[in-house]
Design a protein around this motif. Structure first.
Motif, PDB file in Angstrom:
ATOM      1  N   ASP A 115      11.879  -3.968   0.505  1.00 46.63           N
ATOM      2  CA  ASP A 115      11.270  -4.832   1.526  1.00 46.63           C
ATOM      3  C   ASP A 115       9.806  -4.469   1.747  1.00 46.63           C
ATOM      4  O   ASP A 115       8.943  -5.350   1.835  1.00 46.63           O
ATOM      5  N   ALA A 116       9.510  -3.179   1.822  1.00 48.11           N
ATOM      6  CA  ALA A 116       8.134  -2.737   2.043  1.00 48.11           C
ATOM      7  C   ALA A 116       7.247  -3.080   0.851  1.00 48.11           C
ATOM      8  O   ALA A 116       6.106  -3.527   1.022  1.00 48.11           O
ATOM      9  N   VAL A 117       7.778  -2.902  -0.354  1.00 52.74           N
ATOM     10  CA  VAL A 117       6.980  -3.175  -1.556  1.00 52.74           C
ATOM     11  C   VAL A 117       6.608  -4.653  -1.644  1.00 52.74           C
ATOM     12  O   VAL A 117       5.453  -4.989  -1.905  1.00 52.74           O
ATOM     13  N   VAL A 118       7.581  -5.555  -1.421  1.00 52.99           N
ATOM     14  CA  VAL A 118       7.239  -6.979  -1.530  1.00 52.99           C
ATOM     15  C   VAL A 118       6.226  -7.376  -0.456  1.00 52.99           C
ATOM     16  O   VAL A 118       5.316  -8.166  -0.723  1.00 52.99           O
ATOM     17  N   HIS A 162     -17.867  -6.295  -4.418  1.00 55.62           N
ATOM     18  CA  HIS A 162     -17.721  -4.926  -3.920  1.00 55.62           C
ATOM     19  C   HIS A 162     -16.927  -4.895  -2.615  1.00 55.62           C
ATOM     20  O   HIS A 162     -16.035  -4.055  -2.445  1.00 55.62           O
ATOM     21  N   ALA A 163     -17.212  -5.806  -1.704  1.00 56.90           N
ATOM     22  CA  ALA A 163     -16.482  -5.855  -0.431  1.00 56.90           C
ATOM     23  C   ALA A 163     -15.005  -6.116  -0.677  1.00 56.90           C
ATOM     24  O   ALA A 163     -14.142  -5.514  -0.028  1.00 56.90           O
ATOM     25  N   GLY A 164     -14.689  -6.994  -1.621  1.00 57.01           N
ATOM     26  CA  GLY A 164     -13.292  -7.265  -1.964  1.00 57.01           C
ATOM     27  C   GLY A 164     -12.610  -6.049  -2.546  1.00 57.01           C
ATOM     28  O   GLY A 164     -11.450  -5.765  -2.239  1.00 57.01           O
ATOM     29  N   ALA A 165     -13.322  -5.305  -3.374  1.00 54.82           N
ATOM     30  CA  ALA A 165     -12.753  -4.096  -3.977  1.00 54.82           C
ATOM     31  C   ALA A 165     -12.479  -3.039  -2.903  1.00 54.82           C
ATOM     32  O   ALA A 165     -11.443  -2.372  -2.923  1.00 54.82           O
ATOM     33  N   VAL A 166     -13.402  -2.886  -1.970  1.00 54.72           N
ATOM     34  CA  VAL A 166     -13.212  -1.910  -0.878  1.00 54.72           C
ATOM     35  C   VAL A 166     -12.021  -2.320  -0.024  1.00 54.72           C
ATOM     36  O   VAL A 166     -11.185  -1.483   0.326  1.00 54.72           O
ATOM     37  N   ARG A 167     -11.919  -3.595   0.298  1.00 59.23           N
ATOM     38  CA  ARG A 167     -10.779  -4.084   1.089  1.00 59.23           C
ATOM     39  C   ARG A 167      -9.472  -3.830   0.352  1.00 59.23           C
ATOM     40  O   ARG A 167      -8.499  -3.350   0.939  1.00 59.23           O
ATOM     41  N   SER A 168      -9.438  -4.120  -0.946  1.00 65.09           N
ATOM     42  CA  SER A 168      -8.223  -3.900  -1.739  1.00 65.09           C
ATOM     43  C   SER A 168      -7.845  -2.425  -1.770  1.00 65.09           C
ATOM     44  O   SER A 168      -6.675  -2.076  -1.665  1.00 65.09           O
ATOM     45  N   ALA A 216      -4.272   1.912  -0.084  1.00 64.66           N
ATOM     46  CA  ALA A 216      -4.083   3.225   0.545  1.00 64.66           C
ATOM     47  C   ALA A 216      -3.090   3.130   1.704  1.00 64.66           C
ATOM     48  O   ALA A 216      -2.216   3.991   1.849  1.00 64.66           O
ATOM     49  N   ARG A 217      -3.194   2.066   2.511  1.00 62.17           N
ATOM     50  CA  ARG A 217      -2.234   1.876   3.610  1.00 62.17           C
ATOM     51  C   ARG A 217      -0.823   1.655   3.066  1.00 62.17           C
ATOM     52  O   ARG A 217       0.148   2.164   3.618  1.00 62.17           O
ATOM     53  N   ALA A 218      -0.711   0.871   1.999  1.00 64.47           N
ATOM     54  CA  ALA A 218       0.600   0.594   1.410  1.00 64.47           C
ATOM     55  C   ALA A 218       1.229   1.886   0.888  1.00 64.47           C
ATOM     56  O   ALA A 218       2.420   2.133   1.119  1.00 64.47           O
ATOM     57  N   ILE A 219       0.459   2.697   0.217  1.00 61.78           N
ATOM     58  CA  ILE A 219       0.978   3.965  -0.311  1.00 61.78           C
ATOM     59  C   ILE A 219       1.424   4.867   0.824  1.00 61.78           C
ATOM     60  O   ILE A 219       2.500   5.462   0.782  1.00 61.78           O
ATOM     61  N   SER A 220       0.623   4.949   1.870  1.00 61.37           N
ATOM     62  CA  SER A 220       0.981   5.774   3.021  1.00 61.37           C
ATOM     63  C   SER A 220       2.280   5.274   3.660  1.00 61.37           C
ATOM     64  O   SER A 220       3.160   6.066   4.013  1.00 61.37           O
ATOM     65  N   ARG A 221       2.385   3.966   3.791  1.00 60.26           N
ATOM     66  CA  ARG A 221       3.598   3.380   4.381  1.00 60.26           C
ATOM     67  C   ARG A 221       4.825   3.672   3.518  1.00 60.26           C
ATOM     68  O   ARG A 221       5.877   4.048   4.035  1.00 60.26           O
ATOM     69  N   LEU A 222       4.685   3.535   2.210  1.00 58.62           N
ATOM     70  CA  LEU A 222       5.809   3.804   1.304  1.00 58.62           C
ATOM     71  C   LEU A 222       6.223   5.269   1.369  1.00 58.62           C
ATOM     72  O   LEU A 222       7.404   5.586   1.337  1.00 58.62           O
ATOM     73  N   GLN A 223       5.249   6.158   1.474  1.00 60.71           N
ATOM     74  CA  GLN A 223       5.556   7.583   1.548  1.00 60.71           C
ATOM     75  C   GLN A 223       6.267   7.960   2.841  1.00 60.71           C
ATOM     76  O   GLN A 223       6.975   8.952   2.895  1.00 60.71           O
ATOM     77  N   SER A 224       6.105   7.143   3.888  1.00 55.79           N
ATOM     78  CA  SER A 224       6.722   7.463   5.174  1.00 55.79           C
ATOM     79  C   SER A 224       8.142   6.902   5.308  1.00 55.79           C
ATOM     80  O   SER A 224       8.814   7.168   6.305  1.00 55.79           O
TER      81      SER A 224
END
Length: 95
Positions: free
Chosen positions: A45-48, A15-21, A26-34
């Motif tokens: 570059d951001a995706v890799v 469960h802790a691993g799933a929450v971390r993932s 969520a951070r990756a998606i936010s970064r890609l959207q920005s």
């Protein structure tokens, strides 16, 4: 994308691993959207980087496929002891 199934174990750890993932995703998606529009190189570059962070893989690459179906490595993140593949071209039969 190459993924492997997780192995069973302590449910608290799973469960802790799933929450971390989920938080990393969520951070990756936010970064890609920005990212600025139209900058495919910055997107690759951001995706890799984010895929490496999410998976822990030693190397993550993004390919551009050309009209003859050969692939070119256009973005890469890797462990420092691995040879770089950035800029290399691979025939369609090798990919």
């Amino acid at each position: 994308m190459d993924l492997e199934p997780g192995h069973g174990g302590d449910l608290v750890v799973v469960h802790a691993g799933a929450v971390r993932s989920q938080k990393l995703a969520a951070r990756a998606i936010s970064r890609l959207q920005s990212l600025p529009d139209g900058h495919v190189g910055a997107l690759c570059d951001a995706v890799v980087e984010d895929v490496k962070r999410l998976t822990g893989y030693d190397r993550v690459m993004a390919y551009k496929f050309h009209d003859d179906n050969h692939g070119e490595v256009v973005a890469e993140i890797r462990r420092s002891d691995l040879d770089p593949y950035l800029g290399l071209h691979y025939s369609a039969t090798d990919i």
